[in-house]
Enzyme design. Structure first.
Site, PDB file in Angstrom:
ATOM      1  N   CYS A  18     -54.030 -35.442 -73.344  1.00 35.34           N
ATOM      2  CA  CYS A  18     -53.815 -36.879 -73.544  1.00 35.34           C
ATOM      3  C   CYS A  18     -53.385 -37.618 -72.279  1.00 35.34           C
ATOM      4  CB  CYS A  18     -52.829 -37.088 -74.694  1.00 35.34           C
ATOM      5  SG  CYS A  18     -52.911 -38.745 -75.430  1.00 35.34           S
ATOM      6  N   LYS A  72     -47.943 -29.681 -71.865  1.00 35.97           N
ATOM      7  CA  LYS A  72     -48.197 -31.013 -71.311  1.00 35.97           C
ATOM      8  C   LYS A  72     -47.175 -31.377 -70.241  1.00 35.97           C
ATOM      9  CE  LYS A  72     -49.020 -35.729 -73.072  1.00 35.97           C
ATOM     10  NZ  LYS A  72     -48.930 -36.533 -74.313  1.00 35.97           N
ATOM     11  N   GLU A  79     -54.931 -33.349 -79.891  1.00 37.61           N
ATOM     12  CA  GLU A  79     -53.471 -33.386 -79.839  1.00 37.61           C
ATOM     13  C   GLU A  79     -52.929 -33.741 -81.228  1.00 37.61           C
ATOM     14  OE1 GLU A  79     -50.190 -35.539 -76.958  1.00 37.61           O
ATOM     15  OE2 GLU A  79     -51.867 -36.731 -77.683  1.00 37.61           O
TER      16      GLU A  79
END
Length: 311
Positions: free
Chosen positions: A187, A144, A69
């Protein structure tokens, strides 16, 4: 038999243990290269560092390279983060498609600052995970879905991703790659087992969580969460990571990891320096683990798990 395959951007060695049960069969499979980098607001320097890791990984037999990321940059302010962002057809992604084609490797670009669909009006971005094949084609884009809005004053953590980022609208189907069928997260998605189980139910053999974990949350939760996701889905889990100070306001935990379907830690890139670990992804280990402990077959239907809500 144990072997070490490790490339590190310093004299310090990664902590790596890769079990190779059969040298002949292992050498015929493409390796996964899991990278650890220290991105800054300098996009040109970041690309040069990532390009070097990709080229070194290819030289050592990698068929797919995983970048973390924020591989493109990590800004020092909301304004800088937004101003440096690009579209999918902008310069940075075009350079990575050329790199994939030149190096003849697949790339997982684990968190790109992508300008949103209404950029001119709202100046908001997506955090996008992009898969590029060895011909330079974009194969999949996952945006995301869980945004990191966390205040931990006692730990010195204060981030509000939603202030400038749009949550992704949906999951994307696992992607067939040279190393296996890959399920995409980013993440903070790691903390939501519903996501990993959905990807597993749609055929994922490998889960990937490219990340930029804070030092405080990484020390507390990083390894245990990655191992938990591997155990509950019986997938390999690959997690490229940011490491060290990006600028005076932010540092990342590091420890890019690879975990096998039994939850065994295969590789750890440490918490200090950029580098890359090469991991043999054995599909037989996935099938053997699932056959010996058929968790998916034992899972009840969705209505069973929602039955408490009806009482």
């Amino acid at each position: 038999m144990f072997a070490v395959r490790c490339i590190v951007g310093s004299s310090r060695k990664c902590l790596v243990k890769i079990k190779l049960q059969n040298r002949m069969s292992s050498s015929s499979r493409p390796l996964a290269a899991v990278c650890q980098v220290t991105a800054t607001p300098d996009k040109e320097a970041n690309f040069s560092a990532c390009e070097q890791l990709v080229e070194e990984a290819k030289e050592r037999g990698a068929g797919m390279v995983f970048l973390p990321e924020g591989f493109d940059y990590i800004g020092s302010s909301r304004e800088e983060t937004l101003s440096l962002s690009e579209t999918l057809d902008g310069d940075i992604i075009c350079r990575y498609t050329r790199l994939a084609r030149k190096s003849q490797v697949w790339l997982s670009l684990g968190g790109f600052h992508e300008r949103g669909h209404d950029w001119e009006n709202d100046r908001r971005i997506y955090n996008s995970h992009i898969i590029i094949n060895d011909k330079g084609d974009i194969i999949s884009v996952y945006r995301k879905s869980h945004l990191f809005d966390v205040e931990l004053p006692e730990k010195g953590v204060s981030l509000k991703e939603s202030a400038f980022t749009i949550p992704g609208p949906s999951l994307v189907a696992p992607v067939q790659t040279p190393i296996g069928k890959l399920g995409l997260g980013i993440c903070y998605d790691l903390r939501f087992p519903e996501l990993s189980l959905a990807l597993r139910q749609h055929g994922a053999e490998i889960l990937t969580y490219p990340s930029a974990f804070t030092v405080a949350t990484g020390a507390a939760h990083w390894e245990v969460l990655l191992r938990a996701r591997a155990i509950e889905t019986q997938c390999f889990v690959l997690a490229a990571a940011q490491v060290g100070p990006h600028h005076e306001k932010r540092s990342s935990y590091g420890h890019a990891l690879a975990v096998d379907p039994w939850g065994e830690l295969l590789a750890d890139c440490g918490g200090e320096k950029p580098g890359v670990v090469l991991v043999d992804i054995d599909p037989e280990k996935v099938s053997r683990t699932r056959t010996n402990m058929p968790v998916q077959q034992h899972r009840r239907d969705a209505a069973f798990y929602h039955s408490l809500a009806q009482t």
